[in-house]
Design a protein around this motif. Structure first.
Motif, short mmCIF file in Angstrom:
data_model
loop_
_atom_site.label_atom_id
_atom_site.label_comp_id
_atom_site.label_asym_id
_atom_site.label_seq_id
_atom_site.Cartn_x
_atom_site.Cartn_y
_atom_site.Cartn_z
N GLN A 25 0.75 -1.26 -0.03
CA GLN A 25 -0.15 -0.06 0.08
C GLN A 25 0.96 1.34 -0.06
OE1 GLN A 25 -2.93 0.22 3.24
NE2 GLN A 25 -3.70 1.92 2.41
N GLU A 26 2.02 1.49 0.67
CA GLU A 26 2.71 2.30 0.87
C GLU A 26 4.05 2.31 -0.21
OE1 GLU A 26 3.39 4.50 4.55
OE2 GLU A 26 2.20 3.03 5.48
N SER A 27 4.23 1.25 -0.87
CA SER A 27 5.21 0.82 -1.57
C SER A 27 6.57 0.96 -1.00
CB SER A 27 5.17 1.88 -2.78
OG SER A 27 6.23 1.46 -3.70
N ALA A 28 6.65 0.34 -0.03
CA ALA A 28 7.75 0.24 0.85
C ALA A 28 8.41 -0.99 1.39
CB ALA A 28 7.51 1.21 2.34
N VAL A 29 9.50 -1.15 1.63
CA VAL A 29 10.20 -2.45 2.02
C VAL A 29 11.07 -2.25 3.36
CG1 VAL A 29 10.13 -3.33 -0.43
CG2 VAL A 29 12.29 -2.30 0.39
N ALA A 30 11.26 -3.23 4.26
CA ALA A 30 12.18 -3.46 5.29
C ALA A 30 13.24 -4.50 4.78
CB ALA A 30 11.31 -3.68 6.44
N LEU A 31 14.42 -4.10 5.34
CA LEU A 31 15.53 -4.77 4.76
C LEU A 31 16.22 -5.37 6.27
CD1 LEU A 31 17.25 -2.41 2.35
CD2 LEU A 31 15.39 -4.45 2.01
N PRO A 38 17.93 6.86 8.37
CA PRO A 38 16.67 6.84 8.36
C PRO A 38 16.25 7.98 8.82
CG PRO A 38 17.10 5.53 10.10
CD PRO A 38 18.47 5.66 9.42
N GLY A 39 17.06 9.12 9.26
CA GLY A 39 16.76 10.43 9.62
C GLY A 39 16.64 10.26 11.05
N GLY A 40 16.92 11.82 11.71
CA GLY A 40 16.82 11.86 13.09
C GLY A 40 17.97 12.91 13.70
N GLY A 41 17.46 13.46 14.78
CA GLY A 41 18.50 14.26 15.33
C GLY A 41 18.86 15.76 14.56
N GLY A 42 17.46 16.10 13.64
CA GLY A 42 17.73 17.26 12.87
C GLY A 42 18.39 16.85 11.54
N GLN A 43 18.92 15.60 11.31
CA GLN A 43 19.42 15.17 10.07
C GLN A 43 18.53 14.58 9.26
OE1 GLN A 43 23.30 13.07 10.06
NE2 GLN A 43 22.89 12.26 7.96
N SER A 59 12.62 5.56 6.57
CA SER A 59 11.87 5.63 7.99
C SER A 59 12.10 4.59 8.89
CB SER A 59 10.42 6.27 7.90
OG SER A 59 9.73 6.51 9.25
N ARG A 60 12.62 4.92 10.02
CA ARG A 60 12.47 3.74 11.31
C ARG A 60 11.30 3.80 11.84
NH1 ARG A 60 17.11 2.48 14.78
NH2 ARG A 60 18.23 4.37 14.41
N GLN A 61 10.72 2.75 11.71
CA GLN A 61 9.50 2.48 12.69
C GLN A 61 9.58 1.04 13.47
OE1 GLN A 61 6.27 2.23 9.60
NE2 GLN A 61 6.91 3.99 8.39
N GLY A 62 9.58 1.40 14.70
CA GLY A 62 9.95 0.12 15.77
C GLY A 62 11.62 -0.21 15.51
N GLU A 63 11.70 -1.40 15.22
CA GLU A 63 12.94 -1.86 15.00
C GLU A 63 13.31 -2.13 13.69
OE1 GLU A 63 13.17 -5.40 17.38
OE2 GLU A 63 13.47 -4.31 19.46
N GLU A 64 12.50 -1.58 12.74
CA GLU A 64 12.66 -1.84 11.24
C GLU A 64 13.07 -0.58 10.47
OE1 GLU A 64 9.25 -4.13 10.26
OE2 GLU A 64 10.46 -5.95 10.25
N VAL A 65 13.77 -0.64 9.64
CA VAL A 65 13.90 0.50 8.72
C VAL A 65 13.16 0.40 7.21
CG1 VAL A 65 15.42 2.07 7.63
CG2 VAL A 65 16.15 1.33 9.86
N THR A 202 25.47 10.86 10.81
CA THR A 202 26.70 10.55 9.72
C THR A 202 27.65 11.67 9.81
OG1 THR A 202 25.56 10.92 7.72
CG2 THR A 202 25.30 8.76 8.56
N HIS A 203 28.84 11.35 9.80
CA HIS A 203 29.72 12.28 10.05
C HIS A 203 30.93 12.04 9.01
CE1 HIS A 203 28.01 14.69 13.35
NE2 HIS A 203 27.58 13.38 13.69
N VAL A 204 31.70 13.17 8.91
CA VAL A 204 33.19 12.66 7.93
C VAL A 204 34.16 12.61 9.15
CG1 VAL A 204 32.55 14.48 6.15
CG2 VAL A 204 33.64 15.37 8.34
N ALA A 205 35.04 12.07 8.55
CA ALA A 205 36.21 11.45 9.40
C ALA A 205 37.21 12.45 9.99
CB ALA A 205 36.89 10.47 8.49
N ASN A 206 37.24 13.78 9.50
CA ASN A 206 38.19 14.83 9.68
C ASN A 206 37.35 16.40 9.65
OD1 ASN A 206 40.38 16.81 9.63
ND2 ASN A 206 41.38 14.87 10.17
N THR A 207 37.62 17.18 10.45
CA THR A 207 36.91 18.42 10.60
C THR A 207 37.41 19.09 9.01
OG1 THR A 207 38.70 19.51 11.67
CG2 THR A 207 36.64 18.77 12.96
N LYS A 208 38.54 18.86 8.35
CA LYS A 208 38.80 19.42 7.48
C LYS A 208 38.02 19.25 6.00
CE LYS A 208 42.35 15.81 5.87
NZ LYS A 208 43.76 15.48 5.60
N GLU A 209 37.37 18.15 6.40
CA GLU A 209 36.63 17.80 5.10
C GLU A 209 35.11 18.37 5.28
OE1 GLU A 209 35.52 13.58 4.37
OE2 GLU A 209 37.15 12.98 5.99
#
Length: 234
Positions: A25-31, A38-43, A59-65, A202-209
């Motif tokens: 119905q929502e054309s979605a799959v969980a893996l 999945p988004g969160g913390g403002g990202q 989107s994270r829904q419970g324990e599945e993405v 998610t973050h870069v490995a060094n601030t210079k990036e």
């Protein structure tokens, strides 16, 4: 439970997984595993492709993405190959690290806590409980955060048991602790020598990036709450 590969390796661009559930119905799959954030913390969430289908939202829904698709749905138990929109992901990685730099500088130098935030690729805003912040300080803040970019500080991630994590002073930089009581392990993001806090993005490995950061606006949201808006060079 969907294994979040992006929590271990933010630079992973492609991955293989198994489909564990579908929602026609929502054309979605969980893996069973995914590199899509999945988004969160403002990202915002990632976008990309699952096979030939376009991944428009995650989107994270419970324990599945769940991965929302434009295109043919795979079958439960079938194999799936995912590819991130890497241009988008890397911009968000740079942006998120830029805001940790801002948070680290403001907390280190003025002890101000975060009260909110939101980001888009290469721009966003962060709110602080920062009564003494005035427009005169904006140029100094911009100077100090760019100095941390130029310092090329390593950025690392580790996971600690909750009890051990909360032995770290000032681990939570937000005014309100948003970590649910049920979480037994805490993911820690550290900018060496500057910032150490609980975080799921998610973050870069060094601030210079990150590249050059510009404070494009400052707003007073009341006597105590202040807003700083950033833009990162493309």
């Amino acid at each position: 439970m969907t294994e979040l590969l992006c929590h271990k390796d933010s630079y992973l661009k492609e991955f293989d997984a198994t489909v564990v559930a579908i929602n026609e119905q929502e054309s979605a799959v969980a893996l069973d595993r995914t590199a899509f954030f999945p988004g969160g913390g403002g990202q915002p969430c990632d976008r990309g492709w699952l096979g030939e289908a376009l991944v428009t939202r995650v989107s994270r829904q419970g324990e599945e993405v769940w991965h929302f698709l434009e295109g043919r749905l795979p079958v439960v138990g079938g194999a799936a190959h995912g590819r991130l929109d890497w241009v988008l992901r890397y911009k968000l990685m740079r942006t998120h690290t830029a805001f940790h730099i801002l948070c680290g500088v403001v907390f280190r130098d003025w002890k101000a806590q975060v009260t909110g935030g939101n980001m888009k690729p290469l721009k966003g805003r962060m709110d602080f409980e920062f009564e003494t912040l005035t427009g005169d300080l904006v140029a100094e803040i911009e100077k100090r955060i760019n100095a941390e970019v130029a310092a090329a500080r390593p950025v690392s991630v580790r996971v600690l048991p909750r009890e051990e994590a909360f032995q770290i002073p000032d681990l939570i930089r937000t005014k309100i602790n948003l970590l649910p009581e049920g979480i037994r392990e805490v993911r820690i993001v550290e900018i060496e020598g500057l910032d150490l806090q609980a975080d799921g993005g998610t973050h870069v490995a060094n601030t210079k990036e990150v590249g050059s950061i510009k404070v494009i606006d400052y707003e007073s949201k009341g006597r105590i709450n202040k807003r700083i808006k950033l833009e990162i060079s493309s």
